[in-house]
Scaffold this active site. Structure first.
Site, PDB file in Angstrom:
ATOM      1  N   GLY A   9       0.834  -1.206   0.000  1.00  0.00           N
ATOM      2  CA  GLY A   9       0.000   0.000   0.000  1.00  0.00           C
ATOM      3  C   GLY A   9       0.865   1.251   0.000  1.00  0.00           C
ATOM      4  O   GLY A   9       0.555   2.238   0.669  1.00  0.00           O
ATOM      5  N   VAL A  61      -2.654  -7.958  -1.295  1.00  0.00           N
ATOM      6  CA  VAL A  61      -1.845  -8.550  -0.232  1.00  0.00           C
ATOM      7  C   VAL A  61      -2.591  -9.580   0.618  1.00  0.00           C
ATOM      8  O   VAL A  61      -1.979 -10.331   1.370  1.00  0.00           O
ATOM      9  CB  VAL A  61      -1.220  -7.479   0.701  1.00  0.00           C
ATOM     10  N   ASN A  87       1.915  -2.074   5.357  1.00  0.00           N
ATOM     11  CA  ASN A  87       1.132  -0.848   5.545  1.00  0.00           C
ATOM     12  C   ASN A  87      -0.272  -0.939   4.960  1.00  0.00           C
ATOM     13  O   ASN A  87      -1.180  -0.261   5.439  1.00  0.00           O
ATOM     14  CB  ASN A  87       1.899   0.322   4.921  1.00  0.00           C
ATOM     15  N   SER A 139      -2.681   0.187  14.749  1.00  0.00           N
ATOM     16  CA  SER A 139      -3.510   1.385  14.960  1.00  0.00           C
ATOM     17  C   SER A 139      -3.822   1.496  16.445  1.00  0.00           C
ATOM     18  O   SER A 139      -3.875   0.483  17.148  1.00  0.00           O
ATOM     19  CB  SER A 139      -4.830   1.264  14.190  1.00  0.00           C
ATOM     20  N   TYR A 152     -11.853  -3.980  12.174  1.00  0.00           N
ATOM     21  CA  TYR A 152     -10.590  -3.246  11.999  1.00  0.00           C
ATOM     22  C   TYR A 152      -9.726  -3.347  13.268  1.00  0.00           C
ATOM     23  O   TYR A 152      -8.526  -3.648  13.202  1.00  0.00           O
ATOM     24  CB  TYR A 152     -10.917  -1.790  11.684  1.00  0.00           C
ATOM     25  N   LYS A 156      -6.046  -5.035  13.756  1.00  0.00           N
ATOM     26  CA  LYS A 156      -4.888  -4.250  14.205  1.00  0.00           C
ATOM     27  C   LYS A 156      -4.321  -4.784  15.518  1.00  0.00           C
ATOM     28  O   LYS A 156      -3.111  -4.708  15.761  1.00  0.00           O
ATOM     29  CB  LYS A 156      -5.278  -2.774  14.329  1.00  0.00           C
ATOM     30  N   ILE A 185      -4.497  10.163  11.303  1.00  0.00           N
ATOM     31  CA  ILE A 185      -3.531  10.734  10.368  1.00  0.00           C
ATOM     32  C   ILE A 185      -4.289  11.209   9.129  1.00  0.00           C
ATOM     33  O   ILE A 185      -5.209  10.525   8.667  1.00  0.00           O
ATOM     34  CB  ILE A 185      -2.483   9.659   9.951  1.00  0.00           C
TER      35      ILE A 185
HETATM   36  P1  NDP Z   1      -5.061   4.956   2.404  1.00  0.00           P
HETATM   37  O1  NDP Z   1      -6.469   4.535   2.288  1.00  0.00           O
HETATM   38  O2  NDP Z   1      -4.689   6.380   2.194  1.00  0.00           O
HETATM   39  O3  NDP Z   1      -4.132   4.040   1.451  1.00  0.00           O
HETATM   40  C1  NDP Z   1      -4.278   2.661   1.493  1.00  0.00           C
HETATM   41  C2  NDP Z   1      -3.184   2.003   0.685  1.00  0.00           C
HETATM   42  O4  NDP Z   1      -3.329   0.574   0.809  1.00  0.00           O
HETATM   43  C3  NDP Z   1      -3.269   2.305  -0.798  1.00  0.00           C
HETATM   44  O5  NDP Z   1      -1.958   2.364  -1.311  1.00  0.00           O
HETATM   45  C4  NDP Z   1      -4.016   1.094  -1.352  1.00  0.00           C
HETATM   46  O6  NDP Z   1      -3.723   0.819  -2.719  1.00  0.00           O
HETATM   47  C5  NDP Z   1      -3.439  -0.001  -0.471  1.00  0.00           C
HETATM   48  N1  NDP Z   1      -4.275  -1.205  -0.419  1.00  0.00           N
HETATM   49  C6  NDP Z   1      -5.561  -1.326  -0.005  1.00  0.00           C
HETATM   50  N2  NDP Z   1      -5.970  -2.606  -0.115  1.00  0.00           N
HETATM   51  C7  NDP Z   1      -4.912  -3.309  -0.593  1.00  0.00           C
HETATM   52  C8  NDP Z   1      -4.708  -4.671  -0.952  1.00  0.00           C
HETATM   53  N3  NDP Z   1      -5.673  -5.596  -0.800  1.00  0.00           N
HETATM   54  N4  NDP Z   1      -3.491  -5.039  -1.443  1.00  0.00           N
HETATM   55  C9  NDP Z   1      -2.500  -4.125  -1.607  1.00  0.00           C
HETATM   56  N5  NDP Z   1      -2.639  -2.818  -1.296  1.00  0.00           N
HETATM   57  C10 NDP Z   1      -3.831  -2.418  -0.807  1.00  0.00           C
HETATM   58  O7  NDP Z   1      -4.599   4.456   3.869  1.00  0.00           O
HETATM   59  P2  NDP Z   1      -3.734   5.188   4.993  1.00  0.00           P
HETATM   60  O8  NDP Z   1      -2.490   5.711   4.437  1.00  0.00           O
HETATM   61  O9  NDP Z   1      -4.624   6.066   5.784  1.00  0.00           O
HETATM   62  O10 NDP Z   1      -3.416   3.934   5.958  1.00  0.00           O
HETATM   63  C11 NDP Z   1      -2.255   3.144   5.788  1.00  0.00           C
HETATM   64  C12 NDP Z   1      -2.197   2.153   6.949  1.00  0.00           C
HETATM   65  O11 NDP Z   1      -2.189   2.858   8.178  1.00  0.00           O
HETATM   66  C13 NDP Z   1      -3.398   1.214   7.005  1.00  0.00           C
HETATM   67  O12 NDP Z   1      -2.986  -0.056   7.450  1.00  0.00           O
HETATM   68  C14 NDP Z   1      -4.280   1.857   8.048  1.00  0.00           C
HETATM   69  O13 NDP Z   1      -5.129   0.917   8.661  1.00  0.00           O
HETATM   70  C15 NDP Z   1      -3.239   2.388   9.003  1.00  0.00           C
HETATM   71  N6  NDP Z   1      -3.702   3.467   9.862  1.00  0.00           N
HETATM   72  C16 NDP Z   1      -4.166   4.642   9.313  1.00  0.00           C
HETATM   73  C17 NDP Z   1      -4.594   5.646  10.149  1.00  0.00           C
HETATM   74  C18 NDP Z   1      -5.095   6.964   9.630  1.00  0.00           C
HETATM   75  O14 NDP Z   1      -5.563   7.770  10.452  1.00  0.00           O
HETATM   76  N7  NDP Z   1      -5.038   7.230   8.350  1.00  0.00           N
HETATM   77  C19 NDP Z   1      -4.589   5.481  11.610  1.00  0.00           C
HETATM   78  C20 NDP Z   1      -4.071   4.220  12.064  1.00  0.00           C
HETATM   79  C21 NDP Z   1      -3.648   3.263  11.207  1.00  0.00           C
HETATM   80  P3  NDP Z   1      -4.623   1.452  -3.938  1.00  0.00           P
HETATM   81  O15 NDP Z   1      -4.122   2.863  -4.104  1.00  0.00           O
HETATM   82  O16 NDP Z   1      -4.333   0.577  -5.100  1.00  0.00           O
HETATM   83  O17 NDP Z   1      -6.041   1.403  -3.483  1.00  0.00           O
END
Ligand code: NDP
Length: 244
Positions: A9, A61, A87, A139, A152, A156, A185
């Protein structure tokens, strides 16, 4: 030292900030995405423009065959993965009584099953090299729980248990396994929540604001570095001082 890093991701949000930071540190980075090829290409271009080295690699993934194929591509193009950042993650929020089994399965597969699949795939090379770093994004929901996010939060919390267990299994081989637990975030994930929820969240955060992806990336960069050589099985909370 230049190493091979895989960021799942890595095309958007926190993952993209991690990919950019690791590239800045001189590592060759595989930017994984699942659907949004344009975003992955943009991340790779930004890294190249800043003088770094990166490739985009598509994979779901949560799917075993897809993960195997991804590691084959990364191995061929960059070499054996030395730094793995788990991630990729999704939300499918609902109160548990209204939560369909699909929403449960999808979140557990993408957020937790994935960490088992990718870590197992990466560990083979790391064990041979007697060096490796696995950093998984958990998280604060996985630590404190969060009503409306049982799937979720379970995924986590599962990452934290997985991290501690595997750290114990591979520590003697020079491999560290850690987690980072972000709070709120600013990314596409939290944009979807709307202003009302994010403003209310800011009021419960000691630093009075949401975090930036780069502020999480800094913690990941530390845990992936030689500076963190004696840190393993740990979950580093990066939440601006949140009271859940
Ligand atoms: P975004 O939604 O901004 O980005 C998600 C990313 O994950 C994208 O690159 C997406 O790819 C990829 N993705 C989703 N599903 C799959 C899959 N099945 N296989 C491969 N890649 C995948 O997420 P964030 O940046 O906000 O979050 C990143 C991580 O941090 C996550 O694990 C989230 O749970 C965790 N997190 C986030 C928080 C927040 O406040 N934002 C807080 C706590 C934890 P594509 O572009 O192709 O869709």
């Amino acid at each position: 030292m230049s190493r091979v890093a895989l960021v799942t991701g890595g095309s958007r949000g926190i993952g993209r900030a991690v990919a950019e930071l690791l590239a800045t540190q001189g590592h060759r980075v595989a930017v994984n995405y699942t659907a949004n090829e344009a975003a992955a290409d943009a991340a790779v271009e930004a890294i190249a423009a800043a003088g770094g080295s990166a490739i985009a690699v598509q994979a779901d993934v949560g799917d075993a065959d897809s993960v195997t194929a991804m590691f084959a591509v990364v191995g061929e193009r960059l070499g054996s993965v030395e730094i793995l950042v788990n991630n990729a993650g999704i939300t499918r929020d609902a109160l548990v009584l209204r939560m369909g089994v699909e929403a449960w399965d999808e979140v557990i597969e993408t957020n937790l099953r994935s960490v088992y699949l990718t870590s197992k795939a990466a560990l083979r090379g790391m064990l041979r090299a007697r060096w490796g770093r696995i950093v998984s994004i958990s998280s604060v929901s996985g630590i404190a729980g969060n009503p409306g996010q049982a799937n979720y939060a379970a995924s986590k919390a599962g990452i934290i248990g997985f991290t501690k267990s595997v750290a114990g299994e591979v520590g003697s081989r020079g491999i560290t396994v850690n987690a980072v637990a972000p709070g709120f975030i600013e990314t596409d994930m939290t944009d979807a929540l709307g202003d009302e929820i994010t403003t209310a969240a800011s009021e419960r955060i000691a630093l009075g604001r949401l975090g930036q992806p780069e502020e999480v990336a800094a913690a990941v960069g530390y845990l992936a570095s030689d500076d963190a050589s004696y840190v393993t099985g740990h979950t580093l909370v990066v939440d601006g001082g949140i009271a859940l």
